[in-house]
Enzyme design. Sequence first.
Site, PDB file in Angstrom:
ATOM      1  N   GLU A  80     -29.102  11.430 -42.350  1.00  0.00           N
ATOM      2  CA  GLU A  80     -29.512  12.839 -42.320  1.00  0.00           C
ATOM      3  C   GLU A  80     -29.145  13.556 -43.621  1.00  0.00           C
ATOM      4  OE1 GLU A  80     -28.489  14.573 -38.550  1.00  0.00           O
ATOM      5  OE2 GLU A  80     -29.593  13.023 -37.476  1.00  0.00           O
TER       6      GLU A  80
ATOM      7  N   GLU B 221     -33.413  21.019 -37.939  1.00  0.00           N
ATOM      8  CA  GLU B 221     -32.217  21.664 -37.393  1.00  0.00           C
ATOM      9  C   GLU B 221     -31.182  22.013 -38.459  1.00  0.00           C
ATOM     10  OE1 GLU B 221     -30.718  18.771 -34.610  1.00  0.00           O
ATOM     11  OE2 GLU B 221     -30.157  17.357 -36.169  1.00  0.00           O
TER      12      GLU B 221
ATOM     13  N   HIS C 299     -30.426  13.018 -22.939  1.00  0.00           N
ATOM     14  CA  HIS C 299     -29.203  12.212 -22.796  1.00  0.00           C
ATOM     15  C   HIS C 299     -28.446  12.206 -24.111  1.00  0.00           C
ATOM     16  CE1 HIS C 299     -31.187   9.504 -19.461  1.00  0.00           C
ATOM     17  NE2 HIS C 299     -30.782  10.668 -18.984  1.00  0.00           N
ATOM     18  N   GLU C 300     -27.515  13.098 -24.266  1.00  0.00           N
ATOM     19  CA  GLU C 300     -26.629  13.033 -25.429  1.00  0.00           C
ATOM     20  C   GLU C 300     -25.476  12.103 -25.062  1.00  0.00           C
ATOM     21  OE1 GLU C 300     -26.586  14.093 -28.693  1.00  0.00           O
ATOM     22  OE2 GLU C 300     -24.806  12.829 -28.678  1.00  0.00           O
TER      23      GLU C 300
END
Lengths: 698, 698
Positions: free
Chosen positions: A169, A502, A408-409
């Site tokens: 990222e 994000e 689902h984290e």
Amino acid sequence: MRPRLLLLLFFVLSIAYAQSVQSPSKELSVTFKVDAAGKPLYSVSYKGQAVIIDSYLGFTLKNLPPFDENFIVTTTKTTTVNDTWKPVLGEVSEIKDNHNELRVSLVQQSTKRNMDIVFRVFNEGVGFRYEFPKQDNLNYFIIEKEATQFNLTGNHKAFWIPGDFDSQEYVYNETRLNAIDNNKLNLNNGIALKSVGGRYTIQSPLMLKADNGLYINIFEAAVINYPIMHLDLNVNNFTLKAHLVPNALGDAAYLQAPFNTPWRTVMVSSDARTIVSQKMILNLNEPSKIDDTSWIKPMKYVGIWWEMHVGKSTWDYSGSQNAQNQQSGEAIKVPHGANTKNTKRYIDFAKKHGFDGVLVEGWNTGWEDWNGNWKEEVFDFVTPYPDFDIKAISDYARQQGVKMIMHHETSGSVASYERQLDRALENMVQYGYPAVKTGYVGKIIPRGEYHDGQTMVNHFNYVPRRAADYRLMVNSHESSRPTGVHRTWPNYIAAEAARGNEFNAWSTGNPPSHETILPFTRLLGGPMDYTPGIFEIKMSAYKPGATEQVQTTLAKQLALYVTLYSPLQMAADLLENYEKHPDAFQFIKDVAVNWQDTKVLEAEPGDYITIARKAKGSENWFLGAITDENARESKIALDFLTPGKRYKAVIYHDGKNAHWKNNPASYAIDTQMVTSKSRLKLQLAPGGGTAVSFVPVN
Amino acid sequence: MRPRLLLLLFFVLSIAYAQSVQSPSKELSVTFKVDAAGKPLYSVSYKGQAVIIDSYLGFTLKNLPPFDENFIVTTTKTTTVNDTWKPVLGEVSEIKDNHNELRVSLVQQSTKRNMDIVFRVFNEGVGFRYEFPKQDNLNYFIIEKEATQFNLTGNHKAFWIPGDFDSQEYVYNETRLNAIDNNKLNLNNGIALKSVGGRYTIQSPLMLKADNGLYINIFEAAVINYPIMHLDLNVNNFTLKAHLVPNALGDAAYLQAPFNTPWRTVMVSSDARTIVSQKMILNLNEPSKIDDTSWIKPMKYVGIWWEMHVGKSTWDYSGSQNAQNQQSGEAIKVPHGANTKNTKRYIDFAKKHGFDGVLVEGWNTGWEDWNGNWKEEVFDFVTPYPDFDIKAISDYARQQGVKMIMHHETSGSVASYERQLDRALENMVQYGYPAVKTGYVGKIIPRGEYHDGQTMVNHFNYVPRRAADYRLMVNSHESSRPTGVHRTWPNYIAAEAARGNEFNAWSTGNPPSHETILPFTRLLGGPMDYTPGIFEIKMSAYKPGATEQVQTTLAKQLALYVTLYSPLQMAADLLENYEKHPDAFQFIKDVAVNWQDTKVLEAEPGDYITIARKAKGSENWFLGAITDENARESKIALDFLTPGKRYKAVIYHDGKNAHWKNNPASYAIDTQMVTSKSRLKLQLAPGGGTAVSFVPVN
């Protein structure tokens, strides 16, 4: 001239064997050789120009003799494939697989161990892999290191990110190869967990541009039961060497013959658009293992997500966990986002505006203390918070014809997730959720594993495989980056695995060039859930004084729906922000996410890209054009449109004084009638974009 | 006198704080102290004699200041408990918990971190643990090392096995402490995977006998979410230090406050029988977390198992995998054991002779290539081999009133097993299997974990916890050794976790003293599935020339059913061997496995043990007496029998010239009438034993 001198030195090799194979176009040629020490190597040229010079192949095995020397060629075999196949979801309805294959069968004389090296040469590049056939002298083995080299011819321009075993990222760096240095990076970039493999370790896909104008890309395809390949650069002679992600014991891959490694790929073209539109990564993956794919469907969705990023609500029930609090450490009390009432509001909105799905994050217990503590038992994947009435919500969604997307984290605790996976998937079936967004924020458990190691690659492939048994689709975040495996498991419909939108809410963000590079890197491996469509661009709208912002114009946010391919696309902003701009929002409502055809019209990594796509099962076309921090003008021939048809083109473009930083929200919408003979003038503001819909009118 | 001199030096401590607490009997006393550097320490004495001399306490934490110094005592609290509780299954129907507790609350002045140390002093020993309360200055933390010491007073005799993080399946060594040296061991002992932690690292439970006649045992209780404690010995001064089993990263335990460590225990008595009959390990565990325990039942069983050990059949379908082939490397073709016909034969036998259950190993796919390759995906836990008709078998067993015992061998791949666990347990429910035997042969996956590390401890506790949701019982083999957790999860009905009878079939085996030591070591933590009852003692019966044998007499095999407590007991031999000796077999048929009362009549570790037990819900008593390689005579007072009752005693004893090596199969059976006033003369051959059943006749 220093690089050329090095090249000459390098070529002083005594070659015992050599054989070449060309692409169908004959522009690309690969030569396989064995040197006097029995070391296998290869080179790649394009239109007679060297692209990869002699580069060694092979392996270091644990507690076994090395597997990179003392080979002789026993047999070779060439094959031509010219085939087509239809992806379940995709950028085009039909994919051509046209390549020449050279299979070299080797035996290591000292050990009588066998290995094949297989080259597949497509017009857009070459893929090669190692195959370990079933044999007496090699059964179980552990790969410590892969010796594969990609030796470049000069100090190319590179679009690179550090070789972090836990994250991709990053913002791309655009430098010459000799300026690559992870030690010089500013790592205050919003990434919580960083595990960079070395000072000169960088990630693939690695996009390069040579001074002779060639676009080169180093990547891999079909990473299955094998770690991700990073690359170790020698900044002096521009050699690259595979750096497989190890586990805590320093081992890279636990294997048993027969086994085929992933494909190592070198794409090359004098036309940047060829890289973006390549299909060789998919062609190097196996066909679908799912017979009945009728339940695999593209989805455009909204969700309870961005509100946690901008700090208006929280993931946790007790109201302390959102992206703003996590960054600032302040405990600003805001409501829990995933409550029944709010969810129904999203369902209503989705129904009203024709969205397929609603994602809800923060619905399940565990969020109060989920992040950053390497904790094994965090989330319960079947227990909703008390204010999230899963039964009522799923009933309501069904009545409204809207699909719910599960979340689902795992917080990196794969151990806990795998333990619960069957129950979690059964819970989805029970409540009619057709798709799940998985998340892997944090250090991995089993401890000592990286996101990019063999264990996690296996996990990321296991989840869609198991989900397929339940006819469920998967969208993974913080996973290892895709390598075309969604051809084989087409229910693995998207992934994040790069720096998404994000980051703009709470970090240094994504510079305007970011999305012009993604099609040359991350997107080569598969669809990305980038979550575009942010209309309220400046975070100061939520928090006075905040300097964070989405580093694009509003019009560019629209164009991303076309330039960033995904069959799963989010309209990521708050519903009220869309309601403020119903005219611009119309493009997001109209744009398709599954395609009959795709034309890459213009592309230059780091600068701009323009793509036109024809919606699947429709005569509508959509165009997206984006630029980096520089304004841009362009005239596009619309010859992709069906000749003889007239189209109403609705052009969503940057306002006159639009600018990603100073004036990002300025946009205008024009309508004009066009045909395939028309040309369309695009005017993109700095950090801007244009989105166009073409609807036939006769 | 060297040890005493050391002692004196050791005592030159500047003590800042001291407080003592005694056992209810006042024989045992523990003193807690803090020295001038704020280091906590403790000592233990018994009837005024030092047992543990000043021994430090505390921890090394990862990336945090040390947690073993700079403490001051804030408060102390003493409590007396005098309680009783009823185990679900056990050696006695009611257990008394009588102890005095001293809780010392400490604060580390430099860090303001809190820790309590809690001592519970029973008549048979002391348990202490560390408690980390919820607090501001300690939340998540990683234990690197535990500083706990057990400093002994001299060069005691020790019954020890090497501190192997992957196995406890060793023969006990019986030496003075200063002769302990793992480098001198013969490790050609049939244990495939050995991971010994250090030259002087040994396992607990560590049984000791001091020259002053005191029996001392170092162990632990309630190991939950924490690694197993091994012990590092200083052979010069006889100090022992906790050696927590690390993971691949060198970390021992990942914790979050509040957290309580396992109890560290020091048992001490002048009577060896007190050690064997102690209940403090159970008392230090939490009460049952299962409310309805009606489905937890003792079981006596036969099974398809020993036939693979002696080489008459195989685990795998293709017929190559049995314990004989694996040892010899020879490929002798014998039938697959777990076929429908053979299984029905065992069911018929179980019904005929009143056994509760039938275990079948090798019923499921994966055995062809299961062992020793650190392979992740090996077994499928729901797919039977084609010749094992699971539906027909479970139907037949149900008709015959026999319970099937499932088998789940993981080959150490816990990753794969946890992934499949829910489906595997659901499969058991579907076919009516009430219990599962799990197996963990091989290196653990997640790779880098040991059988005794925190991750695996959590796994071994997770399986019964999850099985309880399905009302299933668990018997684990190759797990970490139990520490009384079966009080909390009473469906964790037995474990192996020591060197069982199987080693006698294909290795150096278990010497005659072995089973006289187990009650002082392994059995302190919980029931063992030792699999006694071998009547065909010499392996030459199966393979001409074989020298392996069960190193006992036949009568001793009977006595083991009484001396080795387990509510799950196998009659391990082949059915045809029982049919050859119906008279001796009668004892195995008669003997109980769940008990109203237990009397340890005689005991000396390494030499002999005699135990009498009263069957639960019955007036029948059973007695087992065993000896080591030496013959033994003894006269036993039968005063445990109910006064006034007459009993028919059937005495299964060694034949006149019986000898474990030369004449092991010689036995005789006598019957006599006895009362509580009778005395019974026992005559045990070298490596022999006697088993007695007492049935009231009026």
